[in-house]
Design a protein around this motif. Structure first.
Motif, short mmCIF file in Angstrom:
data_model
loop_
_atom_site.label_atom_id
_atom_site.label_comp_id
_atom_site.label_asym_id
_atom_site.label_seq_id
_atom_site.Cartn_x
_atom_site.Cartn_y
_atom_site.Cartn_z
N THR A 84 0.79 -1.34 0.13
CA THR A 84 0.04 0.06 -0.08
C THR A 84 0.82 1.11 0.21
N SER A 87 2.10 1.96 -3.20
CA SER A 87 1.26 2.42 -4.56
C SER A 87 1.03 3.80 -4.56
N ARG A 100 -7.19 3.62 4.01
CA ARG A 100 -7.10 3.00 2.98
C ARG A 100 -7.15 1.28 3.07
N LEU A 101 -6.47 0.84 4.26
CA LEU A 101 -6.28 -0.29 4.58
C LEU A 101 -7.65 -0.88 5.47
N CYS A 187 -7.17 -1.39 -1.35
CA CYS A 187 -6.01 -2.33 -0.93
C CYS A 187 -5.76 -3.27 -1.87
#
Length: 187
Positions: A84, A87, A100-101, A187
Motif C-alpha cells: 500500500t 502504491s 485505505r487499509l 488495498c
C-alpha cells in the motif's frame, strides 16, 4: 484490517486437515463431502456452501502465503502495508494508510514500527506540517516487495495447480465479476 491480516487467520480453521488434503472432506455432522447429507445441505443453502468454500480457499491461500513469506521475515499484514505504501505517488500519512487499509490507526502504527525496524520503511516529517509524519518505502522495502510478489505468485500457483488454463480464465472472470460488484476498497 481484512480477515487474512488478522491473527485469527493464522489459526487452523474449523475445517482442519480436510482443508489441506485433496481427498473428500468429512464432517461429524454431515459425513463425506460427496455424501447425501452434504448434498442435502447444498440444496438447502447453496450460497452458504459457496461462502464456506470461498472462506476455506482464502484461509488455505493465507497459510500457503504465510509459509512462503516466513523466510523473508514479513507477515501478510506487513506485506499488505508495504504494498500500500508503494502504491502512493507521494509518501502517505499514517491516517491515509489506516483509511485505505480500513483499519484503526493503531494497527498501522504497529505495522510501520515492525517495517521500520527491519529497514523497509522510514518515517519522515511532512514538509508542510510539523505534526504530520509521512511513511516512505526504502530501497530495502522495494527489494522485499519484489520478493514478496514472487512469493504471492507461487502461493497462487499452488492453489490454482489443479485447474486447467481454461478453468483459470473462467475463475478469473467470475472473481472479477464479484470484485467489480463490491464497493471499492483501496488495498
Amino acid at each position: 484490517m481484512d480477515a487474512s491480516d488478522s491473527p485469527a487467520a493464522d489459526a487452523p480453521d474449523a475445517a482442519g486437515p480436510a482443508d489441506r488434503s485433496p481427498g473428500p472432506a468429512t464432517s461429524p455432522a454431515t459425513g463425506p463431502a460427496d455424501g447425501p447429507a452434504r448434498d442435502h445441505d447444498r440444496d438447502r443453502d447453496p450460497d452458504g456452501m459457496l461462502a464456506e468454500q470461498l472462506l476455506r480457499l482464502t484461509r488455505r491461500l493465507h497459510r500457503i502465503q504465510s509459509r512462503q513469506l516466513e523466510p523473508i521475515g514479513i507477515t501478510p499484514a506487513q506485506f499488505r502495508l508495504l504494498r500500500t505504501v508503494a502504491s502512493y505517488d507521494a509518501a502517505p500519512r499514517m491516517a491515509d494508510l489506516a483509511q485505505r487499509l480500513d483499519v484503526v490507526p493503531r494497527a498501522v502504527t504497529t505495522l510501520v514500527d515492525a517495517l521500520e525496524a527491519s529497514g523497509r520503511v522510514r518515517r519522515a516529517p511532512d514538509p508542510d506540517s510539523r505534526r504530520v509524519v509521512r511513511i516512505q518505502i526504502t530501497d530495502e522495502g522495494r527489494a522485499t516487495l519484489r520478493s514478496l510478489r514472487n512469493a504471492r505468485r507461487a502461493a497462487a500457483e499452488e492453489i490454482l495447480a489443479p485447474l486447467t488454463a481454461e478453468q483459470r480464465e473462467v475463475l478469473g472472470g467470475l472473481l472479477s465479476a464479484l470484485v467489480d460488484g463490491m464497493p471499492e476498497r483501496h488495498c
